[in-house]
Design a protein around this motif. Structure first.
Motif, PDB file in Angstrom:
ATOM      1  N   THR A 155     -65.529  75.199  94.096  1.00  0.00           N
ATOM      2  CA  THR A 155     -64.891  75.823  92.809  1.00  0.00           C
ATOM      3  C   THR A 155     -66.079  76.418  91.764  1.00  0.00           C
ATOM      4  O   THR A 155     -65.751  77.546  91.005  1.00  0.00           O
ATOM      5  N   SER A 156     -67.104  75.593  91.569  1.00  0.00           N
ATOM      6  CA  SER A 156     -68.194  76.139  90.754  1.00  0.00           C
ATOM      7  C   SER A 156     -68.773  77.569  91.048  1.00  0.00           C
ATOM      8  O   SER A 156     -69.226  78.354  90.286  1.00  0.00           O
ATOM      9  N   ASP A 157     -68.628  78.025  92.301  1.00  0.00           N
ATOM     10  CA  ASP A 157     -69.149  79.437  92.638  1.00  0.00           C
ATOM     11  C   ASP A 157     -68.091  80.357  92.691  1.00  0.00           C
ATOM     12  O   ASP A 157     -68.311  81.508  93.332  1.00  0.00           O
ATOM     13  N   LEU A 158     -66.836  79.858  92.497  1.00  0.00           N
ATOM     14  CA  LEU A 158     -65.620  80.836  92.545  1.00  0.00           C
ATOM     15  C   LEU A 158     -65.080  81.180  91.155  1.00  0.00           C
ATOM     16  O   LEU A 158     -63.827  80.582  91.168  1.00  0.00           O
ATOM     17  N   ASP A 159     -65.708  81.793  90.325  1.00  0.00           N
ATOM     18  CA  ASP A 159     -65.211  82.053  89.217  1.00  0.00           C
ATOM     19  C   ASP A 159     -63.851  82.995  89.434  1.00  0.00           C
ATOM     20  O   ASP A 159     -63.976  83.949  89.841  1.00  0.00           O
ATOM     21  N   GLY A 160     -62.777  82.755  88.444  1.00  0.00           N
ATOM     22  CA  GLY A 160     -61.539  83.795  88.833  1.00  0.00           C
ATOM     23  C   GLY A 160     -60.814  83.444  90.119  1.00  0.00           C
ATOM     24  O   GLY A 160     -59.865  84.199  90.261  1.00  0.00           O
ATOM     25  N   VAL A 161     -61.089  82.346  90.700  1.00  0.00           N
ATOM     26  CA  VAL A 161     -60.443  82.261  91.907  1.00  0.00           C
ATOM     27  C   VAL A 161     -59.531  80.895  91.651  1.00  0.00           C
ATOM     28  O   VAL A 161     -60.014  79.943  90.972  1.00  0.00           O
ATOM     29  N   LYS A 162     -58.341  80.855  92.043  1.00  0.00           N
ATOM     30  CA  LYS A 162     -57.347  79.888  91.786  1.00  0.00           C
ATOM     31  C   LYS A 162     -56.592  79.518  92.934  1.00  0.00           C
ATOM     32  O   LYS A 162     -56.022  80.349  93.560  1.00  0.00           O
ATOM     33  N   VAL A 163     -56.458  78.106  93.171  1.00  0.00           N
ATOM     34  CA  VAL A 163     -55.457  77.752  94.236  1.00  0.00           C
ATOM     35  C   VAL A 163     -54.294  77.208  93.566  1.00  0.00           C
ATOM     36  O   VAL A 163     -54.221  76.350  92.548  1.00  0.00           O
ATOM     37  N   ASP A 164     -53.119  77.606  94.164  1.00  0.00           N
ATOM     38  CA  ASP A 164     -51.816  77.152  93.436  1.00  0.00           C
ATOM     39  C   ASP A 164     -50.513  76.857  94.355  1.00  0.00           C
ATOM     40  O   ASP A 164     -50.847  77.357  95.541  1.00  0.00           O
ATOM     41  N   ILE A 165     -49.743  76.149  94.026  1.00  0.00           N
ATOM     42  CA  ILE A 165     -48.626  75.873  94.942  1.00  0.00           C
ATOM     43  C   ILE A 165     -47.452  77.054  94.733  1.00  0.00           C
ATOM     44  O   ILE A 165     -47.258  77.446  93.539  1.00  0.00           O
ATOM     45  N   GLU A 166     -46.953  77.277  95.873  1.00  0.00           N
ATOM     46  CA  GLU A 166     -45.835  78.490  95.889  1.00  0.00           C
ATOM     47  C   GLU A 166     -44.660  78.015  96.675  1.00  0.00           C
ATOM     48  O   GLU A 166     -44.996  77.130  97.838  1.00  0.00           O
ATOM     49  N   ALA A 167     -43.728  78.475  96.800  1.00  0.00           N
ATOM     50  CA  ALA A 167     -42.668  78.145  97.881  1.00  0.00           C
ATOM     51  C   ALA A 167     -42.706  79.371  98.781  1.00  0.00           C
ATOM     52  O   ALA A 167     -42.679  80.801  98.652  1.00  0.00           O
ATOM     53  N   VAL A 168     -42.515  79.098 100.172  1.00  0.00           N
ATOM     54  CA  VAL A 168     -42.493  80.023 101.170  1.00  0.00           C
ATOM     55  C   VAL A 168     -41.427  79.841 102.175  1.00  0.00           C
ATOM     56  O   VAL A 168     -40.792  78.668 102.185  1.00  0.00           O
ATOM     57  N   ARG A 169     -41.147  80.779 102.936  1.00  0.00           N
ATOM     58  CA  ARG A 169     -39.748  80.712 103.490  1.00  0.00           C
ATOM     59  C   ARG A 169     -39.994  79.573 104.878  1.00  0.00           C
ATOM     60  O   ARG A 169     -40.778  79.490 105.543  1.00  0.00           O
ATOM     61  N   ASN A 170     -38.860  78.990 105.023  1.00  0.00           N
ATOM     62  CA  ASN A 170     -38.903  77.902 106.114  1.00  0.00           C
ATOM     63  C   ASN A 170     -37.596  78.121 107.006  1.00  0.00           C
ATOM     64  O   ASN A 170     -36.528  78.100 106.430  1.00  0.00           O
ATOM     65  N   TYR A 171     -37.715  78.270 107.949  1.00  0.00           N
ATOM     66  CA  TYR A 171     -36.525  78.046 109.113  1.00  0.00           C
ATOM     67  C   TYR A 171     -36.587  76.839 109.980  1.00  0.00           C
ATOM     68  O   TYR A 171     -37.328  76.568 111.155  1.00  0.00           O
ATOM     69  N   PRO A 172     -35.800  75.886 109.625  1.00  0.00           N
ATOM     70  CA  PRO A 172     -35.692  74.534 110.282  1.00  0.00           C
ATOM     71  C   PRO A 172     -35.453  74.366 111.655  1.00  0.00           C
ATOM     72  O   PRO A 172     -35.874  73.439 112.456  1.00  0.00           O
ATOM     73  N   ASN A 173     -34.789  75.532 112.123  1.00  0.00           N
ATOM     74  CA  ASN A 173     -34.294  75.570 113.400  1.00  0.00           C
ATOM     75  C   ASN A 173     -35.257  76.493 114.319  1.00  0.00           C
ATOM     76  O   ASN A 173     -34.727  76.794 115.701  1.00  0.00           O
ATOM     77  N   GLY A 174     -36.359  77.037 113.967  1.00  0.00           N
ATOM     78  CA  GLY A 174     -37.282  77.579 114.506  1.00  0.00           C
ATOM     79  C   GLY A 174     -36.631  79.004 114.941  1.00  0.00           C
ATOM     80  O   GLY A 174     -36.329  79.564 113.989  1.00  0.00           O
ATOM     81  N   SER A 175     -36.745  79.171 116.349  1.00  0.00           N
ATOM     82  CA  SER A 175     -36.267  80.368 116.646  1.00  0.00           C
ATOM     83  C   SER A 175     -35.052  80.855 116.776  1.00  0.00           C
ATOM     84  O   SER A 175     -34.341  81.659 117.016  1.00  0.00           O
ATOM     85  N   VAL A 176     -34.260  79.590 116.635  1.00  0.00           N
ATOM     86  CA  VAL A 176     -32.516  79.704 116.687  1.00  0.00           C
ATOM     87  C   VAL A 176     -31.958  80.635 115.763  1.00  0.00           C
ATOM     88  O   VAL A 176     -32.221  80.619 114.459  1.00  0.00           O
ATOM     89  N   GLY A 177     -31.282  81.768 116.079  1.00  0.00           N
ATOM     90  CA  GLY A 177     -30.836  82.870 115.219  1.00  0.00           C
ATOM     91  C   GLY A 177     -31.780  83.702 114.662  1.00  0.00           C
ATOM     92  O   GLY A 177     -31.359  84.370 113.816  1.00  0.00           O
ATOM     93  N   ALA A 178     -32.856  83.777 115.035  1.00  0.00           N
ATOM     94  CA  ALA A 178     -34.086  84.593 114.737  1.00  0.00           C
ATOM     95  C   ALA A 178     -33.490  85.993 114.411  1.00  0.00           C
ATOM     96  O   ALA A 178     -33.737  86.517 113.517  1.00  0.00           O
ATOM     97  N   HIS A 179     -32.657  86.613 115.205  1.00  0.00           N
ATOM     98  CA  HIS A 179     -32.568  88.163 115.333  1.00  0.00           C
ATOM     99  C   HIS A 179     -31.573  88.289 114.134  1.00  0.00           C
ATOM    100  O   HIS A 179     -31.262  89.404 113.758  1.00  0.00           O
ATOM    101  N   VAL A 180     -30.698  87.389 114.238  1.00  0.00           N
ATOM    102  CA  VAL A 180     -29.756  87.459 112.767  1.00  0.00           C
ATOM    103  C   VAL A 180     -30.102  87.289 111.396  1.00  0.00           C
ATOM    104  O   VAL A 180     -30.008  87.790 110.515  1.00  0.00           O
ATOM    105  N   LEU A 181     -31.210  86.016 111.515  1.00  0.00           N
ATOM    106  CA  LEU A 181     -31.587  85.554 110.030  1.00  0.00           C
ATOM    107  C   LEU A 181     -32.910  86.764 109.775  1.00  0.00           C
ATOM    108  O   LEU A 181     -33.008  86.875 108.528  1.00  0.00           O
ATOM    109  N   GLY A 182     -33.596  87.095 110.820  1.00  0.00           N
ATOM    110  CA  GLY A 182     -34.634  87.930 110.459  1.00  0.00           C
ATOM    111  C   GLY A 182     -35.867  87.092 110.055  1.00  0.00           C
ATOM    112  O   GLY A 182     -36.029  86.078 110.372  1.00  0.00           O
ATOM    113  N   TYR A 183     -36.683  87.888 109.116  1.00  0.00           N
ATOM    114  CA  TYR A 183     -37.773  87.012 108.594  1.00  0.00           C
ATOM    115  C   TYR A 183     -38.405  87.846 107.208  1.00  0.00           C
ATOM    116  O   TYR A 183     -37.707  88.845 106.802  1.00  0.00           O
ATOM    117  N   THR A 184     -39.296  87.055 106.507  1.00  0.00           N
ATOM    118  CA  THR A 184     -39.752  87.587 105.203  1.00  0.00           C
ATOM    119  C   THR A 184     -41.125  87.840 105.416  1.00  0.00           C
ATOM    120  O   THR A 184     -41.720  87.133 106.282  1.00  0.00           O
TER     121      THR A 184
END
Length: 604
Positions: A155-184
């Protein structure tokens, strides 16, 4: 006599000496006025002309925008089961204003090592943010625990760098319905340039395929964030304003997760597709394509090596449910319709069949190499006679057969929301002359009548065709968005004669009861109807097709299975796939299969 010299101090002034003692004073005054005028003009320029710009620069040095990404809307199946949602993850950002030029090379090198991202790529992202340097720039998403720990250690060597929490897409059924749902995924430079007018910004995540792309505007939500004042060290002094991020809207689609999973199991690793529809409304209950992919992969970083590995699996991003293939004998539904509706071959028509039908020097063989004697429509459908249907096609002519092909929806997109859909192909004389500089022939018509030649149909189009005899003669528009409005919105009458409809249905029922589709004639399922197809597909093995619906008296579901280059027949390869899907839909279990499963030893 004494002579006295006049003193120079008292010397009388001449024209040459007037004003000489004031020259230096005047010169100094002029220089002073010039300098003050220049400074004044500069102040006027800075304050009045460039004042707003300079004030903005000063503000930028102490005011920052801390953006807050919206949580993407969830996607549910028709019964409220989750298909796509969001999970919390860590991302690393850069604040351009905090990047000290003298320390940037070392910071850049350290980030490259910790994140395993080339320095050039990081530098490029920083440079791209030149227009809005007060915002955070995301460098990497979905950080691993090891990366988070390492970033915290330095951290002390990385001025201007920030780690934060964000929401990412999740498909709980894995590849099930992949071609219908698509991806982000994050918008690239080209995509971003096209969508800036829609409010997209650098680092935005958007739907790239399937439902995620089709309903992007509903799912994406609205950005929020904080405007904060910071001191010289970058510490937040106070929050000047805040706008809450607005989450995207949840949507419910027509997929039935149980039926979808059964279709995935039925197709297995076989290249091909399965589609299931509600025959009355066109609601898509299941859509599977193989090979497939896991859309969760795109929630993290996609490297060139990862992309190449995915593509090496045989174009997994191609939705074969919406790509054209020769429909083979499933097309005979169209041929029989054209024959009866034209008036040239009524419902009671009886025609002789042969080992082969010769047209213009070309021989169109019967699959049993013998023929079936003199038969009518029902037996011709039951045994899938090529020579019977070839005679119907030849008799009605190319234009009539082509007309009915298009009425059933072949040769055009079905209207489903997904952008990946292909139109298939119904060729005609104009198309052939343009493509091959050759006229349409009788042989082309006969070839079309048995679903071969130039004809290309998608599994989705074939499902739409089978929905017509199932629902009483309506062409449906397949769709994925859940909508309880009047089903007439999704269908259009083909205006078929009652005798045509009755004959078609009897023939399709005979296929399952005692013909090529006997795999569906099982006691634990409602009575079904359908049609098999085996398409020639040189230089590879034949394709296998089967389309069916059940219950016969009041159909609830249409299922079409397509096995690409399977090498087997539609009745032996594709029909069992349809059976498996129907078992799941109706909640029925094959007693023989269950008994066989019980015999197998379980591992410990």
């Amino acid at each position: 006599m004494t002579v006295t010299q006049p003193s120079s101090l008292g010397r009388q002034a001449t024209s040459r000496t007037i004003g000489r003692n004031y020259q230096s004073l005047v010169l100094m005054l002029l220089v002073t006025l010039f300098l003050m005028g220049g400074m004044g003009a500069r102040l006027v320029y800075l304050q009045l002309i460039q004042g707003e710009q300079n004030r903005q620069k000063a503000e930028d040095n102490r005011i920052r925008l801390v953006p807050k990404q919206p949580v993407r809307g969830n996607i549910f199946d028709r019964k409220g089961k989750i298909l796509a949602t969001s999970r919390l993850s860590h991302a690393v950002y850069i604040w351009p204003l905090m990047l000290k030029k003298s320390e940037w090379p070392q910071t850049l090198k350290r980030l490259s090592e910790l994140l395993n991202i080339p320095e050039k790529e990081i530098q490029k992202r920083v440079e791209r943010a030149g227009a809005s340097p007060t915002s955070l720039i995301r460098l990497e998403r979905d950080l691993t625990p090891a990366q988070i720990t390492a970033l915290q250690e330095y951290t002390s060597d990385l001025d201007g760098v920030k780690v934060d929490i964000e929401a990412v897409r999740n498909y709980p059924n894995g590849s099930v319905g992949a071609h219908v749902l698509g991806y982000t995924g994050e918008l690239n430079d080209k995509e971003l340039e096209k969508r800036r007018a829609e409010g997209y910004r650098m680092g935005d995540i958007a739907g790239k395929m399937g439902v995620e792309e089709a309903y992007e505007q509903k799912l994406r939500g609205e950005w929020g964030g904080q405007q904060v004042e910071v001191d010289g060290a970058g510490q937040i002094l106070r929050i000047l304003g805040e706008k809450q991020a607005k989450a995207g809207k949840d949507i419910y689609i027509t997929l039935d997760l149980t039926t979808q999973k059964a279709a995935e199991e039925a197709l297995g690793d076989q290249k091909g597709a399965i589609v299931a529809l509600n025959p009355y409304t066109g609601a898509v209950l299941a859509m599977v394509s193989r090979p497939t992919f896991d859309p969760n992969i795109f929630s993290g970083k996609i490297t060139g090596a990862t992309w190449q590995k995915l593509q090496g699996k045989g174009n997994p991003f191609v939705n074969r449910a919406m790509r054209g293939f020769p429909p083979a004998s499933t097309f005979k539904v169209v041929t029989q319709t054209a024959g009866m509706e034209s008036g040239k071959f009524g419902p009671n028509t009886i025609l002789p069949t042969f080992a082969a039908l010769r047209v213009g020097g070309t021989s169109f063989g019967e699959w049993n190499h013998a023929g079936f004697g003199s038969i009518g429509y029902i037996q011709a459908m039951q045994w899938s006679s090529n020579t019977f249907h070839g005679q119907i096609g030849k008799g009605v002519g190319g234009p009539t057969l082509i007309e009915w092909s298009r009425k059933y929806g072949y040769g055009e997109k079905t209207g489903i929301e997904l952008s990946e859909e292909a139109a298939g192909l119904i060729a005609d004389d104009t198309w052939k002359r343009k493509r091959f500089n050759w006229e349409w022939t009788v042989g082309d018509t006969v070839n079309m009548s048995i679903g071969q030649g130039f004809t290309q149909a998608t599994p989705l189009q074939v499902a739409v065709m089978f929905a017509a005899p199932a629902n009483g003669g309506y062409k449906v528009t397949p769709h994925l968005i859940q909508n309880d409005k009047d089903p007439n919105r999704w269908r259009k009458s083909l205006n078929l004669k009652p005798t045509t409809m009755e004959t078609l249905r009897k023939g399709l029922r005979a296929v399952v009861a005692s013909g090529t589709g006997k795999a569906l004639n099982v006691p634990h399922l409602p009575p079904a109807a359908g049609k098999s197809g085996t398409a020639e597909a040189p230089p590879g093995k034949p394709h296998a097709w089967f389309g069916g619906f059940a219950p016969f008296d009041k159909p609830e579901i249409v299922v079409v299975a397509f096995a690409e280059h399977s090498g087997g027949g539609g009745g032996s390869v594709a029909a069992p796939m349809v059976k498996h899907v129907m078992e799941a839909y109706f909640g029925k279990t094959d007693p023989a299969a269950a008994k066989e499963k019980e015999k197998k030893p379980t591992g410990h």
